[in-house]
Design an enzyme around this catalytic site. Structure first.
Site, PDB file in Angstrom:
ATOM      1  N   HIS A 107     -22.163  17.526 -15.142  1.00 34.82           N
ATOM      2  CA  HIS A 107     -21.902  16.090 -15.088  1.00 34.82           C
ATOM      3  C   HIS A 107     -22.193  15.644 -13.653  1.00 34.82           C
ATOM      4  O   HIS A 107     -22.032  16.432 -12.713  1.00 34.82           O
ATOM      5  CB  HIS A 107     -20.443  15.754 -15.386  1.00 34.82           C
ATOM      6  CG  HIS A 107     -19.955  16.152 -16.745  1.00 34.82           C
ATOM      7  ND1 HIS A 107     -19.431  17.401 -17.004  1.00 34.82           N
ATOM      8  CD2 HIS A 107     -19.875  15.462 -17.902  1.00 34.82           C
ATOM      9  CE1 HIS A 107     -19.060  17.464 -18.271  1.00 34.82           C
ATOM     10  NE2 HIS A 107     -19.320  16.294 -18.843  1.00 34.82           N
ATOM     11  N   ASP A 110     -19.505  16.365 -11.225  1.00 33.32           N
ATOM     12  CA  ASP A 110     -19.279  17.777 -10.927  1.00 33.32           C
ATOM     13  C   ASP A 110     -19.998  18.170  -9.648  1.00 33.32           C
ATOM     14  O   ASP A 110     -19.485  18.963  -8.851  1.00 33.32           O
ATOM     15  CB  ASP A 110     -19.812  18.688 -12.037  1.00 33.32           C
ATOM     16  CG  ASP A 110     -19.288  18.340 -13.399  1.00 33.32           C
ATOM     17  OD1 ASP A 110     -18.122  17.915 -13.475  1.00 33.32           O
ATOM     18  OD2 ASP A 110     -20.036  18.490 -14.375  1.00 33.32           O
TER      19      ASP A 110
END
Length: 442
Positions: A107, A110
């Site tokens: 993501h 992240d």
């Protein structure tokens, strides 16, 4: 193995993980996953295209609703978010290369912490994309897919693409655009949409018809943008029935397929199935695989499992050989995945606090999939499994049954045939025999 960039080694004393065979007692070695072993015409590496989930492996600190994190990360020491994120990426690529994983997934948030300023977030992500490009080039590791986390930030409490506030939808679009750009720049094979809050908590304040129309329009816009900018990969939707919302619009594979077909998105999108999401929907992993395979949209898999005694998404590493073998039967008969791989969307337990635990978890998951695939191939090639299933439908292969499948009979003719033929015999489905067959080959 030394790190690719930076000056630290984060997983000291752990060598590159190698295949040593079933006779090995080394917990830091593969016993079944020989990446070069050919099964059903492909190597295990080609079948699985294993990927590391960036978020669970390098962002999950072991917190739960009852307490803070228990996992201490040495790569989280720096104050500057970009510098801190680069250290995390150093650790990630050290782990990924030591595990010999060919892919990773992320993501956007992240890779680097986001704030509330879109332009600053874009700058931060671009800095990490530049760094990831270097890491990929040096290691040979590739990006399986990217995605945007448009469910964690408080602004998305009522959804992203389905939010009743147009400004929130616009923020989600800005985030998705940048995540798509990052995925394209890093050569990602796919781009995933998971509607973590694309649903409702109550219908009392929800215009469901309008929200689903907005979601379809959003997906079309994202798809068109990516194609205009050179993305040739696969778009994926990951079904989940609920949690965090009461009801999510991507409930299960059947629901997603119907949605894609209704809104003319089926040509560009496939399904990314997660095991734990399947069980939350009241299905088995095998069921979701079969539904997607039958529709020609079996794109990618998120490998994990739930706990049979818990009713939520526990995201544990897969280890149930019986269930995985049944899943691999469907996997092989469907010809494998289309445009995806197998991502370990799983996290080590809160009480697993040693650096080696992350290795043990991935080794076990990869070995479990390898053993299940090898077993499934043996069942398909050496047992009577396929013939038993074929025989069960033999009445549709000739005569009136064949005519029915070819739409060559009327309802009146079926009525007459039933009278003429009399009561049908009871034919056993031989379920227990087939279940025993799986166990014999394990």
């Amino acid at each position: 193995m030394s790190v690719l960039f930076g000056s630290k080694e984060y997983f000291k004393g752990i060598p590159q993980i190698k295949y040593e065979g079933t006779g090995s007692d080394n917990p830091l070695a593969f016993r079944w996953y020989d990446e070069d072993r050919v099964v059903a015409g492909k190597t295990l590496k080609e079948h699985f295209r294993f990927a590391c989930a960036y978020w669970h492996s390098f962002c999950n600190d072991g917190n739960d609703p009852f307490g803070p994190g228990t996992h201490l990360f040495s790569w989280n020491a720096k104050a500057d978010p970009v510098d801190r994120a680069k250290e995390k990426m150093d650790a990630a690529f050290e782990f990924i290369t030591k595990m010999r994983l060919p892919f990773y997934c992320f993501h956007d948030v992240d890779l680097v912490d986001y704030g509330s300023d879109i332009r600053e977030n874009d700058r931060r992500l671009q800095a990490l994309v530049d760094y990831a490009r270097q890491q990929q080039a040096a290691s040979g590791v590739k990006l399986l897919w990217g995605t945007a986390n448009v469910f964690s930030n408080p602004r998305y409490m009522n959804g992203a693409a389905t939010n009743p506030d147009f400004l929130v939808l616009s923020h989600a679009a800005a985030q998705v655009k940048t995540a798509i750009d990052a995925t394209i720049e890093l050569g990602g094979d796919g781009y995933v949409f998971w509607g973590g809050r694309e649903g409702y908590m109550t219908l009392l304040n929800t215009d469901m018809k309008r929200e689903k129309a907005h979601l379809a329009r959003f997906l079309h816009m994202a798809k068109d943008y990516a194609r205009r900018n050179g993305f040739k990969g696969t778009f994926l939707i990951e079904p989940k029935p609920m949690e965090p919302t009461k009801h999510q619009y991507d409930y299960d594979s059947e629901t997603v397929i119907g949605f894609l077909r209704q809104w003319d998105l089926l040509d560009d999108f496939k399904i990314n199935i997660e095991v734990n999401h399947a069980t939350l929907a009241g299905h088995t992993f095998q069921h979701e695989l079969q539904v997607s395979a039958d529709a020609g949209v079996l794109g990618s898999l998120d490998a994990n499992r739930g706990d049979y005694q818990n009713g939520w998404d526990t995201d544990q590493f897969p280890n149930n050989l019986n269930e995985l073998t049944e899943a691999m039967l469907i996997f092989l008969e469907a010809g494998g995945l289309q445009g995806g791989g197998i991502n370990f969307d799983a996290k080590i337990r809160r009480t697993s606090t040693d650096p080696q635990d992350l290795f043990y978890a991935h080794i076990g998951g990869m070995d479990a999939f390898a053993r299940a695939l090898i077993t499934a191939d043996a069942i398909l090639s050496s047992s009577g499994y396929k013939q038993l299933r074929k025989d069960r439908y033999a009445s549709f292969d000739t005569g009136k049954g064949s005519a029915f499948e070819k739409a060559a009979l009327t309802l009146e003719e079926l009525h007459a045939y039933a009278i003429e033929s009399g009561e049908p015999p009871r034919v056993s489905g031989r379920q227990e025999y087939l279940e025993n067959m799986i166990n014999r080959y394990l």
